[in-house]
Design an enzyme around this catalytic site. Sequence first.
Site, PDB file in Angstrom:
ATOM      1  N   GLY A  11       0.818  -1.210   0.000  1.00 29.25           N
ATOM      2  CA  GLY A  11       0.000   0.000   0.000  1.00 29.25           C
ATOM      3  C   GLY A  11       0.855   1.265   0.000  1.00 29.25           C
ATOM      4  N   TYR A 142     -14.773   3.746   9.437  1.00 27.48           N
ATOM      5  CA  TYR A 142     -13.314   3.716   9.536  1.00 27.48           C
ATOM      6  C   TYR A 142     -12.864   4.324  10.871  1.00 27.48           C
ATOM      7  CZ  TYR A 142      -8.497   5.034   8.133  1.00 27.48           C
ATOM      8  OH  TYR A 142      -7.149   5.209   8.046  1.00 27.48           O
TER       9      TYR A 142
HETATM   10  C1  AKB Z   1      -8.253   8.287   4.571  1.00 27.39           C
HETATM   11  O1  AKB Z   1      -8.515   9.288   3.892  1.00 27.39           O
HETATM   12  O2  AKB Z   1      -9.061   7.400   4.843  1.00 27.39           O
HETATM   13  C2  AKB Z   1      -6.856   8.169   5.160  1.00 27.39           C
HETATM   14  C3  AKB Z   1      -6.807   8.698   6.552  1.00 27.39           C
HETATM   15  C4  AKB Z   1      -6.883  10.144   6.800  1.00 27.39           C
HETATM   16  O3  AKB Z   1      -6.703   7.925   7.459  1.00 27.39           O
HETATM   17  N1  AKB Z   1      -5.918   8.856   4.338  1.00 27.39           N
END
Ligand code: AKB
Length: 318
Positions: A11, A142
Site C-alpha cells: 500500500g 473507519y
Molecule cells: C483516509 O482518507 O481514509 C486516510 C486517513 C486520513 O486515514 N488517508
Amino acid sequence: MEKILITGAAGQLGTDLALYIQKRRPAARILLTDIRPEAPQDLADFRYQPLDVNDWPAFEQVLADFAPTEIYHLAALLSGTAEKNPELAWQLNVQTQKHLFDVCVQTLPGVKVFFPSSIAVFGPGAGKFARQQAYLDPTSMYGVTKVAGEQLGNYYHFKHGLDVRSLRFPGLISSKAMPGGGTTDYSVEIYHVAQQQDSYTCYLRDETPMPFLYMPDAMQAIEKLMAAPAPALTVRTSYNIHGFSATPKDFAASIAEAQGRPFELLSHPDFRQAIADSWPAELEDDAARKDWDWQPDFNLKAVTADMLVAVGEAKQTV
Ligand code: AKB
C-alpha cells in the site's frame, strides 16, 4: 538480529516504509506481506510473501516462521472503502488487529508493534482543532474501527505489557504507491492529473480544509516514535501529528504557482464530503513534539515542488 515484518506492505504507506527501513537499517531482515499475489515493482528486491491477514492460521504461520522483533501492521481498509464495506472494515481493522496483539503476547516476547491510526478517530466532538485528548465521536465506520484499534493498543500495553505504538495520520501525500480508498486521496491524484491536464475535478468541495503530511515526514515520525525509549511515551493510544492544513483550492493554487500557468479546480462532491466535514482541519501535536521530538519539515509549497518533480520522473520511467 532485527527482524521486521510489514503487513499491507504494497500500500501507500507500506511501500515507502519498506524502502525507508531498508535504507536506514541495512542489517535488518525484512519480510513484506500483502494480499496482492506479487510484490509491486518498487518492492521487487524484498523478501515478499502474499498473505491475507484475515486468514488467521496463515498469519500465525508467518509470525511463527519469521519470529519478528518489530511488526508494522499496516493492513487495513481506509475511510471510503470502509464506509462501503463496514463488516470487512471491522473484521480487518479491529478483529484481526486484536488477534495479532494476542499472538504477540502469547508467542513473541519483547516484540514492538506499530499500527497507523488516523484523524478519522475525531468527529464533531473534537472541533476543527483536535487536541490530543479530544473527545472521540467518529461518524465514519473507519473512524470507529480506528478508535477501537487505539483502545485495544492501549489496553494490551497496560494489561499485558505489549509495546504497541501508533500515530494518528492525516492525509498522506507521496509519489510512489497510490493511496487506495481514502477521503484524502485527492491530494495525491491532483499531482498526477496536473502532469497532463490543466484542471482537476475533486470529489470534495473546494474549500474543505483537512490536515496533511508529506511521506518523508511520516517516515521520520515513525522512525522517531519507534526508537523512543518506552518510558518517554506518555500516549499509548495514538499520537496526533500535524504537517499542514489545506483545502483542494489551496492544492490547485499551489500547483498553478509552481507550474507558472493556470490550473483549474472543479468540484463534484460525493459521499466522502460528509466524512471530510466530520474531520478536523488541524491537529494539536504537542505530546509528540515533547515526547519524541516530532517536527515536520514540509509545508504545502515544499510538497508541491517535490511532488511535481517526483511524479513527473516516475511517469517518464514507465
Ligand atoms: C483516509 O482518507 O481514509 C486516510 C486517513 C486520513 O486515514 N488517508
